[in-house]
Design an enzyme around this catalytic site. Structure first.
Site, mmCIF file in Angstrom:
data_model
loop_
_atom_site.group_PDB
_atom_site.id
_atom_site.type_symbol
_atom_site.label_atom_id
_atom_site.label_comp_id
_atom_site.label_asym_id
_atom_site.label_seq_id
_atom_site.Cartn_x
_atom_site.Cartn_y
_atom_site.Cartn_z
ATOM 1 N N ASN A 85 23.953 21.189 76.956
ATOM 2 C CA ASN A 85 24.219 21.073 75.711
ATOM 3 C C ASN A 85 25.585 21.378 75.705
ATOM 4 O O ASN A 85 26.177 22.468 76.078
ATOM 5 C CB ASN A 85 23.392 22.237 74.880
ATOM 6 C CG ASN A 85 23.364 22.101 73.494
ATOM 7 O OD1 ASN A 85 24.533 21.903 73.036
ATOM 8 N ND2 ASN A 85 22.427 21.800 72.873
ATOM 9 N N ARG A 86 26.408 20.796 74.685
ATOM 10 C CA ARG A 86 27.804 20.695 74.525
ATOM 11 C C ARG A 86 28.299 21.640 73.795
ATOM 12 O O ARG A 86 29.535 21.515 73.171
ATOM 13 C CB ARG A 86 28.280 19.312 74.362
ATOM 14 C CG ARG A 86 28.041 18.449 75.729
ATOM 15 C CD ARG A 86 28.126 17.105 75.419
ATOM 16 N NE ARG A 86 27.352 16.588 74.407
ATOM 17 C CZ ARG A 86 27.192 15.317 73.945
ATOM 18 N NH1 ARG A 86 28.234 14.331 74.110
ATOM 19 N NH2 ARG A 86 26.446 14.855 72.998
#
Length: 160
Positions: free
Chosen positions: A40-41
């Site tokens: 997840n960024r």
């Protein structure tokens, strides 16, 4: 599978922005904090918005959020879900967000993706006096949206 959120919302009395997800990933539920999945960024995007180093440890992440007056929570407390897929969320019990809105200085809500927005407006009590923004999901499942585009989309609501 029936799943519960498992950890509290993160905020303090100085929080002015609430970033709201839909429901935590399997990895976040295991680690008991938001956006724990390395794919997840989310943390990379926030670091890019503020021009800072990405926070990695739990203490660094909490300090980063406090410094920038960001609260984190999700719209859903419990639900039926398959893995971490937002598209499979059903039989929802909404998250109680009253504490955040009563104790913090929240003036805007940023939805991390359309699922968060849909869950919020479907299950949460309507509130006035807030500005709402919907940003693209930082999930790796939203691979069509580049990191540069994510940073650009989160800048407006976070920096204004």
């Amino acid at each position: 599978m029936r799943a519960e959120h498992g950890f509290p919302s993160f905020f303090d009395e100085e929080s002015s922005v609430l970033i709201l997800g839909s429901f935590p990933s399997v990895k976040s539920r295991e680690e008991n904090f938001y956006y724990a999945n390395k794919t997840n960024r989310f943390w990379k995007v926030l670091a890019g918005v503020y021009g800072e180093r990405e926070p990695f440890s739990l203490d660094e992440r909490k300090a980063f959020l406090s410094k920038h007056r960001i609260a984190l929570s999700d719209a859903v407390y419990a639900c039926e879900i398959t893995g971490s897929a937002d598209s499979s969320i059903k039989d929802v019990v909404p998250m109680d967000l009253n504490d955040i809105f009563e104790k913090a200085k929240i003036s805007k809500v940023i939805f991390n993706g359309l699922a968060a927005e849909r869950c919020y407006f479907a299950y949460q009590k309507k509130r006035t006096g807030l500005v709402f923004f919907t940003c693209p999901s930082t999930s790796a499942a939203n691979a069509a949206c580049s990191i540069e585009r994510l940073i650009e989309r989160y800048q407006e609501p976070l920096l204004k």
